[in-house]
Design a protein around this motif. Structure first.
Motif, PDB file in Angstrom:
ATOM      1  N   GLY A  74      30.029  54.658  78.055  1.00 49.16           N
ATOM      2  CA  GLY A  74      29.816  55.249  76.725  1.00 49.16           C
ATOM      3  C   GLY A  74      28.730  56.307  76.791  1.00 49.16           C
ATOM      4  N   ASP A  75      27.706  56.146  75.956  1.00 48.17           N
ATOM      5  CA  ASP A  75      26.636  57.150  75.899  1.00 48.17           C
ATOM      6  C   ASP A  75      25.493  56.825  76.844  1.00 48.17           C
ATOM      7  OD1 ASP A  75      28.022  58.385  73.965  1.00 48.17           O
ATOM      8  OD2 ASP A  75      26.922  57.431  72.296  1.00 48.17           O
ATOM      9  N   ASP A  76      25.642  55.724  77.555  1.00 49.84           N
ATOM     10  CA  ASP A  76      24.518  55.219  78.340  1.00 49.84           C
ATOM     11  C   ASP A  76      24.789  55.381  79.838  1.00 49.84           C
ATOM     12  OD1 ASP A  76      22.055  54.101  77.864  1.00 49.84           O
ATOM     13  OD2 ASP A  76      22.744  52.185  78.679  1.00 49.84           O
ATOM     14  N   ALA A  77      23.732  55.639  80.599  1.00 49.62           N
ATOM     15  CA  ALA A  77      23.933  55.767  82.055  1.00 49.62           C
ATOM     16  C   ALA A  77      22.746  55.189  82.817  1.00 49.62           C
ATOM     17  CB  ALA A  77      24.121  57.230  82.433  1.00 49.62           C
ATOM     18  N   VAL A  78      23.044  54.703  84.028  1.00 46.27           N
ATOM     19  CA  VAL A  78      21.986  54.252  84.947  1.00 46.27           C
ATOM     20  C   VAL A  78      22.174  55.024  86.244  1.00 46.27           C
ATOM     21  CG1 VAL A  78      21.046  52.318  86.261  1.00 46.27           C
ATOM     22  CG2 VAL A  78      21.815  51.954  83.922  1.00 46.27           C
ATOM     23  N   MET A  79      21.079  55.624  86.710  1.00 49.40           N
ATOM     24  CA  MET A  79      21.135  56.378  87.964  1.00 49.40           C
ATOM     25  C   MET A  79      20.266  55.643  89.001  1.00 49.40           C
ATOM     26  SD  MET A  79      19.599  60.191  88.629  1.00 49.40           S
ATOM     27  CE  MET A  79      20.480  60.941  87.277  1.00 49.40           C
ATOM     28  N   VAL A  80      20.811  55.432  90.197  1.00 50.92           N
ATOM     29  CA  VAL A  80      19.969  54.907  91.281  1.00 50.92           C
ATOM     30  C   VAL A  80      19.965  55.927  92.414  1.00 50.92           C
ATOM     31  CG1 VAL A  80      20.096  52.411  90.819  1.00 50.92           C
ATOM     32  CG2 VAL A  80      21.867  53.481  92.168  1.00 50.92           C
ATOM     33  N   LEU A  81      18.779  56.199  92.914  1.00 48.52           N
ATOM     34  CA  LEU A  81      18.623  57.211  93.964  1.00 48.52           C
ATOM     35  C   LEU A  81      17.863  56.593  95.119  1.00 48.52           C
ATOM     36  CD1 LEU A  81      17.120  60.064  91.727  1.00 48.52           C
ATOM     37  CD2 LEU A  81      19.504  59.859  92.442  1.00 48.52           C
ATOM     38  N   ARG A  82      18.349  56.799  96.340  1.00 46.71           N
ATOM     39  CA  ARG A  82      17.512  56.421  97.481  1.00 46.71           C
ATOM     40  C   ARG A  82      16.822  57.682  97.980  1.00 46.71           C
ATOM     41  NH1 ARG A  82      20.900  54.654 101.196  1.00 46.71           N
ATOM     42  NH2 ARG A  82      20.271  56.250 102.690  1.00 46.71           N
ATOM     43  N   VAL A  83      15.508  57.651  98.036  1.00 49.68           N
ATOM     44  CA  VAL A  83      14.761  58.866  98.382  1.00 49.68           C
ATOM     45  C   VAL A  83      13.976  58.636  99.670  1.00 49.68           C
ATOM     46  CG1 VAL A  83      14.621  59.708  96.004  1.00 49.68           C
ATOM     47  CG2 VAL A  83      12.845  58.164  96.869  1.00 49.68           C
ATOM     48  N   ASP A  84      13.459  59.732 100.224  1.00 50.80           N
ATOM     49  CA  ASP A  84      12.897  59.651 101.583  1.00 50.80           C
ATOM     50  C   ASP A  84      11.425  59.260 101.626  1.00 50.80           C
ATOM     51  OD1 ASP A  84      11.765  61.936 100.609  1.00 50.80           O
ATOM     52  OD2 ASP A  84      12.156  63.150 102.409  1.00 50.80           O
ATOM     53  N   ARG A  85      10.811  59.019 100.464  1.00 55.55           N
ATOM     54  CA  ARG A  85       9.388  58.628 100.480  1.00 55.55           C
ATOM     55  C   ARG A  85       9.032  57.932  99.163  1.00 55.55           C
ATOM     56  NH1 ARG A  85       7.275  64.400 101.429  1.00 55.55           N
ATOM     57  NH2 ARG A  85       9.221  64.309 102.593  1.00 55.55           N
ATOM     58  N   PRO A  86       7.971  57.163  99.155  1.00 55.08           N
ATOM     59  CA  PRO A  86       7.550  56.529  97.905  1.00 55.08           C
ATOM     60  C   PRO A  86       7.189  57.595  96.863  1.00 55.08           C
ATOM     61  CG  PRO A  86       6.405  55.567  99.782  1.00 55.08           C
ATOM     62  CD  PRO A  86       7.127  56.772 100.297  1.00 55.08           C
ATOM     63  N   VAL A  87       7.496  57.310  95.623  1.00 57.59           N
ATOM     64  CA  VAL A  87       7.236  58.275  94.544  1.00 57.59           C
ATOM     65  C   VAL A  87       6.294  57.609  93.548  1.00 57.59           C
ATOM     66  CG1 VAL A  87       8.298  59.717  92.771  1.00 57.59           C
ATOM     67  CG2 VAL A  87       9.586  59.145  94.840  1.00 57.59           C
ATOM     68  N   ASP A  88       5.133  58.233  93.298  1.00 61.41           N
ATOM     69  CA  ASP A  88       4.198  57.550  92.389  1.00 61.41           C
ATOM     70  C   ASP A  88       4.475  57.921  90.938  1.00 61.41           C
ATOM     71  OD1 ASP A  88       2.971  59.999  92.000  1.00 61.41           O
ATOM     72  OD2 ASP A  88       1.521  59.649  93.621  1.00 61.41           O
ATOM     73  N   VAL A 108      14.175  63.728  80.889  1.00 62.02           N
ATOM     74  CA  VAL A 108      15.607  63.402  80.652  1.00 62.02           C
ATOM     75  C   VAL A 108      15.750  62.337  79.567  1.00 62.02           C
ATOM     76  CG1 VAL A 108      16.320  64.078  82.972  1.00 62.02           C
ATOM     77  CG2 VAL A 108      15.718  61.679  82.513  1.00 62.02           C
ATOM     78  N   GLY A 109      14.653  61.994  78.917  1.00 60.88           N
ATOM     79  CA  GLY A 109      14.685  61.011  77.816  1.00 60.88           C
ATOM     80  C   GLY A 109      14.997  59.608  78.302  1.00 60.88           C
ATOM     81  N   ALA A 110      14.604  59.288  79.542  1.00 62.62           N
ATOM     82  CA  ALA A 110      14.935  57.963  80.095  1.00 62.62           C
ATOM     83  C   ALA A 110      14.125  56.867  79.404  1.00 62.62           C
ATOM     84  CB  ALA A 110      14.650  57.949  81.594  1.00 62.62           C
ATOM     85  N   ARG A 111      14.774  55.742  79.095  1.00 61.30           N
ATOM     86  CA  ARG A 111      14.010  54.634  78.506  1.00 61.30           C
ATOM     87  C   ARG A 111      13.422  53.729  79.590  1.00 61.30           C
ATOM     88  NH1 ARG A 111      19.247  53.425  77.741  1.00 61.30           N
ATOM     89  NH2 ARG A 111      19.909  51.405  78.546  1.00 61.30           N
ATOM     90  N   THR A 112      13.969  53.822  80.802  1.00 56.24           N
ATOM     91  CA  THR A 112      13.397  53.066  81.927  1.00 56.24           C
ATOM     92  C   THR A 112      13.352  53.971  83.153  1.00 56.24           C
ATOM     93  OG1 THR A 112      14.698  51.199  81.116  1.00 56.24           O
ATOM     94  CG2 THR A 112      13.599  50.889  83.232  1.00 56.24           C
ATOM     95  N   VAL A 113      12.216  54.015  83.812  1.00 53.65           N
ATOM     96  CA  VAL A 113      12.112  54.724  85.097  1.00 53.65           C
ATOM     97  C   VAL A 113      11.362  53.790  86.030  1.00 53.65           C
ATOM     98  CG1 VAL A 113      11.491  56.869  86.256  1.00 53.65           C
ATOM     99  CG2 VAL A 113      11.642  56.806  83.775  1.00 53.65           C
ATOM    100  N   ARG A 114      11.965  53.437  87.140  1.00 55.87           N
ATOM    101  CA  ARG A 114      11.301  52.502  88.063  1.00 55.87           C
ATOM    102  C   ARG A 114      11.430  53.001  89.498  1.00 55.87           C
ATOM    103  NH1 ARG A 114       9.750  50.708  83.838  1.00 55.87           N
ATOM    104  NH2 ARG A 114      10.174  48.658  82.951  1.00 55.87           N
ATOM    105  N   SER A 115      10.426  52.663  90.284  1.00 55.16           N
ATOM    106  CA  SER A 115      10.489  52.939  91.720  1.00 55.16           C
ATOM    107  C   SER A 115      10.371  51.600  92.437  1.00 55.16           C
ATOM    108  CB  SER A 115       9.325  53.854  92.098  1.00 55.16           C
ATOM    109  OG  SER A 115       9.256  53.926  93.491  1.00 55.16           O
TER     110      SER A 115
END
Ligand SMILES: NC(=O)c1ccc[n+]([C@@H]2O[C@H](COP(=O)([O-])OP(=O)(O)OC[C@H]3O[C@@H](n4cnc5c(N)ncnc54)[C@H](O)[C@@H]3O)[C@@H](O)[C@H]2O)c1
Ligand SMILES: O=C(O)CC[C@@H](O)C(=O)O
Length: 529
Positions: free
Chosen positions: A493-507, A518-525
């Motif tokens: 629907g109108d909702d999405a979850v993105m998962v990314l594997r990245v090459d280094r820790p992101v603070d 991007v108006g995200a309601r949750t951002v986690r590393s």
């Protein structure tokens, strides 16, 4: 030059040289005299592992002095000198080498029995004094006699098998061994009273517990068959030393062979200098073979413990033995717990580990410990280990459950870890170990399917779906010098979850503005290390 990046293994007693070979170059080995308390307390501060035999007292005071100790290894069987509950409290694993010296100990008990029966040490001494006294040393044969074994465990059984070759009748007292098992070994199980009454020789192979301490005292010795030979190569204090010495002097006991003493080390005992009593200074395990085995066994366990892996010989880890099929799932399940702790960084009220498919046929009792290590990774400051995870769960009021289901629709085996927070919010993460290469994968987060390697750093964003989000996130990460290795989006629907594997820790200084843009309601590393 000292390489401080390697884990420090502190050896506090003389161990077989094979220990050093087995430990290898991956660790820095330091030595201290474990009986020098001040030196031990100082040296242990920087130790990751502590290796001891039986002379070093490893108690709460030692654990209080440590900063990063992960494992105490006892190169031998008995743990009398290691305060296991204090280790558990501090998240420190305790390992021993439970079978390393059992043959040596059994052989030593046989040696003591024969030495007493034929008065070998006393006869030897006369010749050293240039005296030829054949008539003084009249021994007894074992053939046809009744030998009683008290404690029919590993060493008791080995002793029985060996002494059987002398043509003896074997009886044993051990309330925890079935009569069927004893019969298999050709041994008749009897009460302690009957064993005392019938035995011509008695060998003790008990652990020292509140129940067994002083089990053989003056009363029991008085009930024994007159002239009985008594051997103790188990633990000092199982037999009352004063009473035994008296009984030998009076002739009620024909002789005794004693390897262990209520206080050790000791140079004073009522059992010394009594004709008929043969003593050795706790030599049961003192053979080249036993010391080699004990050293290499504990060195292997230390290496596993320092690598954070499950250790089969750990004595203070719940969950029992871990099968080959289960082992690859330990790191995966810890990672699932780590994702949960990123999604909800407070301690949950309950954690459920659901095991589906082929893995459900295995004993998976250890998997909740792995899940808790991950779940608690952001909750507690202290190290969370296989050892203290259950205690932490209890202290934090977290209930833990394992559920098994044979059906697994999409994977041979699938593990889901579900955590319920105090406000009823539920998060769940599923994973599997895939293919011959045993790749750990995240396959579901809160009901959304993914297929992402569980390694490195994974970013997770929940946001209202609209065109261009992926591009914005990619650009901002690129500007911060972060490369995306894999990306997946699950959209409903109108909702999405993105998962990314990245090459280094992101603070968070990088991540939070990305989420806001991007108006995200949750951002986690999530850092899998
Ligand atoms: N002298 C040495 O150098 C040396 C070397 C190794 C082991 N040990 C000691 O030998 C002893 C036996 O070791 P093991 O490896 O055979 O242990 P184990 O645990 O395999 O066997 C102990 C047996 O004692 C039995 N037992 C326990 N409580 C009892 C009780 N109240 N009454 C009767 N039986 C009871 C148990 O059922 C078990 O069968 C231990 O004390 C160990 O520390 C000494
Ligand atoms: O020699 C030792 O270290 C003790 C041997 C034995 O009593 C043990 O508990 O393993």
């Amino acid at each position: 030059m000292t390489n401080t990046s390697r884990p420090v293994v502190l050896i506090a007693e003389k161990l077989a040289p094979s220990v050093l070979d087995a430990l290898g170059d991956g660790v820095e080995v330091r030595h201290v005299d474990g009986t020098d308390r001040a030196a031990l307390l100082e040296a242990v501060q920087d130790a990751d592992a502590l290796l001891v035999r039986s002379a070093t007292q490893v108690n709460a005071e030692v654990f209080a002095a440590t900063r990063k100790l992960k494992v105490v290894a006892r190169a031998g069987v008995g743990l009398d000198n290691v305060e296991v509950p204090a280790a558990t409290q501090n998240g420190v694993m305790v390992v021993n080498a439970p079978t390393s010296n059992i043959v040596s100990a059994a052989e030593h008990a046989v040696a003591l029995l024969l030495a007493v029966a034929r008065q070998i040490p006393a006869a030897h001494e006369t010749l050293q004094n240039h005296e030829w006294k054949r008539s003084k040393f009249n021994g007894v044969e074992l053939n046809g006699k009744t030998v009683g074994v008290v404690g029919l465990g590993k060493i008791g059984q080995l002793f029985a098998q060996r002494i059987a070759a002398f043509g003896v009748n074997l009886i044993a007292y051990d309330p925890y061994v079935s009569a069927a098992r004893a019969a298999q070994l050709g041994i008749e199980l009897v009460s302690l009273e009957e064993l005392l009454e019938r035995s011509d020789a008695i060998s003790i192979h008990l652990p020292k517990t509140p129940e067994t301490k002083g089990l053989i005292g003056a009363e029991q010795l008085a009930k024994a068959k007159r002239g009985v030979i008594i051997v103790n190569a188990a633990r000092g204090g199982l037999i009352d030393e004063e009473a035994l010495a008296e009984a030998v002097k009076e002739g009620q006991v024909g002789g005794a062979g004693v390897d262990v003493f209520s206080t050790e080390p000791t140079t004073e005992s009522p059992l010394f200098n009594v004709p008929g009593i043969v003593v050795t200074p706790h030599l049961g395990a003192s053979t080249a073979e036993a010391q080699d085995r004990a050293g290499t066994d504990v060195a292997k366990s230390v290496a596993l413990a320092l690598a954070g892996e499950f250790v089969p010989d750990a004595v203070n880890v719940q969950g029992g033995a871990v099968g080959e099929e289960v082992r690859p799932y330990l790191p995966l399940v810890q990672k699932l717990g780590t994702v949960l702790s990123a999604l909800s960084p407070k301690a949950p009220t309950s954690v459920t580990v659901e095991v589906r498919g082929e893995l459900s046929n295995e004993d998976v009792a250890v998997l909740p410990l792995a899940a808790l290590r991950g779940v608690f990774s952001k909750v507690v400051e202290s190290q969370v280990t296989f050892v203290n995870a259950p205690q932490l769960a209890e202290d934090l009021g977290v209930s833990v459950e394992v559920v098994k289901e044979t059906e697994s629709p999409n994977h041979r085996s699938l593990v889901t870890v579900r955590a319920v927070a105090a406000d009823g919010t539920t998060n769940s993460v599923s994973g599997t170990v895939s293919g011959i290469a045993q790749v750990e994968k995240l396959v579901n987060i809160n009901g959304r399917n993914f297929d992402l390697r569980a390694e490195g750093t994974v970013l997770l964003l929940e946001y209202p779906d609209r065109p261009g989000v992926m591009g914005t996130v990619g650009t901002l990460l690129g500007e911060a010098g972060v490369n995306i290795e894999a990306a997946q989006i699950s959209q409903t629907g109108d909702d999405a979850v993105m998962v990314l594997r990245v090459d280094r820790p992101v603070d968070t200084q990088v991540l939070d503005p990305i989420g806001a843009s991007v108006g995200a309601r949750t951002v986690r590393s999530v850092d899998f290390g």
